[in-house]
Design an enzyme around this catalytic site. Structure first.
Site, PDB file in Angstrom:
ATOM      1  N   TRP A 145      -2.680   6.703  16.014  1.00  0.00           N
ATOM      2  CA  TRP A 145      -1.926   6.464  17.169  1.00  0.00           C
ATOM      3  C   TRP A 145      -1.197   7.409  17.633  1.00  0.00           C
ATOM      4  O   TRP A 145      -0.751   8.518  16.821  1.00  0.00           O
ATOM      5  CB  TRP A 145      -0.917   5.177  16.358  1.00  0.00           C
ATOM      6  CG  TRP A 145      -0.035   4.610  17.353  1.00  0.00           C
ATOM      7  CD1 TRP A 145      -0.126   4.156  18.691  1.00  0.00           C
ATOM      8  CD2 TRP A 145       1.658   4.742  17.443  1.00  0.00           C
ATOM      9  NE1 TRP A 145       0.986   3.821  19.129  1.00  0.00           N
ATOM     10  CE2 TRP A 145       1.876   4.120  18.488  1.00  0.00           C
ATOM     11  CE3 TRP A 145       2.550   5.070  16.356  1.00  0.00           C
ATOM     12  CZ2 TRP A 145       3.278   3.822  18.614  1.00  0.00           C
ATOM     13  CZ3 TRP A 145       3.726   4.705  16.500  1.00  0.00           C
ATOM     14  CH2 TRP A 145       4.387   4.111  17.574  1.00  0.00           C
ATOM     15  N   ASP A 172       1.549   3.318   7.274  1.00  0.00           N
ATOM     16  CA  ASP A 172       1.853   2.605   8.519  1.00  0.00           C
ATOM     17  C   ASP A 172       1.514   1.248   8.513  1.00  0.00           C
ATOM     18  O   ASP A 172       0.079   1.042   8.558  1.00  0.00           O
ATOM     19  CB  ASP A 172       1.711   3.360   9.655  1.00  0.00           C
ATOM     20  CG  ASP A 172       2.172   2.723  10.954  1.00  0.00           C
ATOM     21  OD1 ASP A 172       2.876   1.679  10.995  1.00  0.00           O
ATOM     22  OD2 ASP A 172       2.003   3.339  12.050  1.00  0.00           O
ATOM     23  N   ALA A 178       1.529  -1.915  10.366  1.00  0.00           N
ATOM     24  CA  ALA A 178       2.138  -2.446  11.682  1.00  0.00           C
ATOM     25  C   ALA A 178       1.333  -3.910  12.113  1.00  0.00           C
ATOM     26  O   ALA A 178       1.816  -4.413  12.890  1.00  0.00           O
ATOM     27  CB  ALA A 178       1.754  -1.488  12.781  1.00  0.00           C
ATOM     28  N   LYS A 221       4.007  -7.310  15.833  1.00  0.00           N
ATOM     29  CA  LYS A 221       2.812  -8.213  16.007  1.00  0.00           C
ATOM     30  C   LYS A 221       2.884  -9.305  15.311  1.00  0.00           C
ATOM     31  O   LYS A 221       2.533 -10.424  15.997  1.00  0.00           O
ATOM     32  CB  LYS A 221       1.708  -7.264  15.816  1.00  0.00           C
ATOM     33  CG  LYS A 221       1.556  -5.684  16.019  1.00  0.00           C
ATOM     34  CD  LYS A 221       1.597  -5.970  17.749  1.00  0.00           C
ATOM     35  CE  LYS A 221       1.183  -4.414  18.396  1.00  0.00           C
ATOM     36  NZ  LYS A 221       2.408  -3.417  18.066  1.00  0.00           N
TER      37      LYS A 221
END
Length: 391
Positions: A126, A207, A209, A242
């Site tokens: 990212w 991470d 997400a 999300k």
């Protein structure tokens, strides 16, 4: 003073959003922005979130500050959601403004604990990962990850690069649904990565997400749970944007796993960092998440909605892979169906991406990353036909 400032480079995704908005064509397709969209093109508010908001409106009696670390109930609920049982005695945690805030706080913590620690990131990753690392002036390195020829993971290259990590370095890992590629490690590969990082004395930094967007809530957390069980120290940055659809509420958490006897010290340092950066974290989204996770009926409703979202993306993946096979008369894009999460990198050139935008009104990031959730049953054949034309 301000006249000394220089222009900053534009964020490519935000720039793409602006270009899409200015495009007058009613046939345009937005596959750039990283938000979930339903078949009508709307990013909906989940029913469970709406129900929690109504309950909160009826019951909330104050807007005073929450704790520096966020509400303990939220932190506990998120630790349970991500890690399951068995880690509460070693989990220091703070609520953060979204997953980005958690990543920033984690990097600040690494820098404070060991200024010489190098941050290893997948290539690609990212874009905000290396951007924040660079801004903080931290040393960094890349490890190979994506094999453009196969659309899968370059696992041999990954292992070779991680085999050079120095003791005390932090290795940033995508817990599931790799962004931007959509290509993920399988269980056996995770075991090998864990073994290499253990041997090198590295600090895993996960991470997470997109929990619930890939193979399911628990399946998507399995790799993170393996890492948590295998290392004495682990950092985990997680987002509710999300899987709860609370993007604008900026709801995230940073979890720092340590030994039980060090937990209080680590917690104090996390609190200190929150105080320096934004004092008290935002609470509205965190409180909604807590209400959902503490209420059996709301939890069931949320899980059902999240499963619908996941299945919709899996269906779009399979449809796109099938349409591309027909349109190109090849199996070149079959990997799209194997990828997980919102994103896939298609392996198109930047020139082909530009042609798709200019001639077909199809917007994607320059490296050919697409947001699968930006499609629907009607636009999948349109995209496949356009791709076939630019190859």
């Amino acid at each position: 003073m301000l006249e000394a400032l220089n222009p900053q480079p534009q964020d490519k995704i935000l720039q793409l959003i602006a270009m899409f908005r200015e495009d007058p064509r009613d046939t345009k397709i937005d596959l750039g922005v990283g938000v979930y969209k339903d078949p009508t093109g709307l990013t909906p508010v989940m029913r469970a979130v709406k129900a929690a908001e109504k309950k909160l409106w009826d019951s909330e009696k104050t807007k005073t500050y929450t704790a520096l670390a966020g509400e303990p109930a939220y932190n506990a609920a998120m630790v349970g959601l991500i890690l399951g049982d068995g880690h509460a005695d070693r989990a220091a945690s703070v609520a953060t403004p979204g997953g980005t805030g958690a990543i920033r706080q984690a990097l600040e913590l690494i820098r404070m604990a060991n200024p010489k620690a190098k941050v290893w990131m997948s290539n690609p990753t990212w874009p905000n990962h290396p951007s924040i690392v660079k801004y903080l002036g931290m040393p960094s390195a890349e490890y190979r990850y994506f094999d453009a020829a196969t659309g899968g993971v370059d696992f041999a290259g990954l292992l070779a690069d991680l085999g050079t990590v120095a003791a005390g370095d932090a290795v940033l890992l995508h817990g599931c649904c790799h962004n931007p590629t959509g290509a993920n490690l399988d269980a056996a590969q995770w075991d090998q990565v864990i073994a290499v990082l253990q041997a090198r004395g590295a600090i895993p930094f996960v991470d997470l997400a997109y929990q619930g967007f890939g193979d399911g809530l628990d399946a998507d957390a399995e790799a993170t749970r393996k890492v948590a069980a295998a290392f004495p120290e682990v950092l985990i940055a997680a987002s509710c944007s999300k899987n709860f659809g609370v993007y604008r509420e900026r709801t995230g958490i940073l979890i720092a796993l340590t030994s039980p006897d060090r937990k209080a010290v680590v917690q104090g340092n996390l609190n200190y960092l929150n105080r320096q950066n934004y004092s008290f974290p935002p609470d509205h989204g965190a409180r909604l998440v807590t209400m959902i996770l503490e209420d059996a009926a709301l939890t069931a409703e949320w899980k059902s909605e999240l499963e619908d979202v996941r299945q919709n993306m899996l269906g779009l993946r399979q449809q796109l892979a099938d349409e591309l096979r027909r349109a190109t008369n090849s199996d070149r894009f079959d990997f799209v169906a194997r990828h997980r999460g919102m994103f896939s990198r298609l392996g198109l050139t930047e020139a082909q991406v530009t042609t798709l935008r200019e001639q077909h009104g199809i917007y994607m990031v320059g490296d050919s990353r697409i947001n699968i959730a930006g499609l629907n049953a009607k636009t999948v054949p349109v995209l496949a036909a356009a791709i076939a034309q630019v190859l």
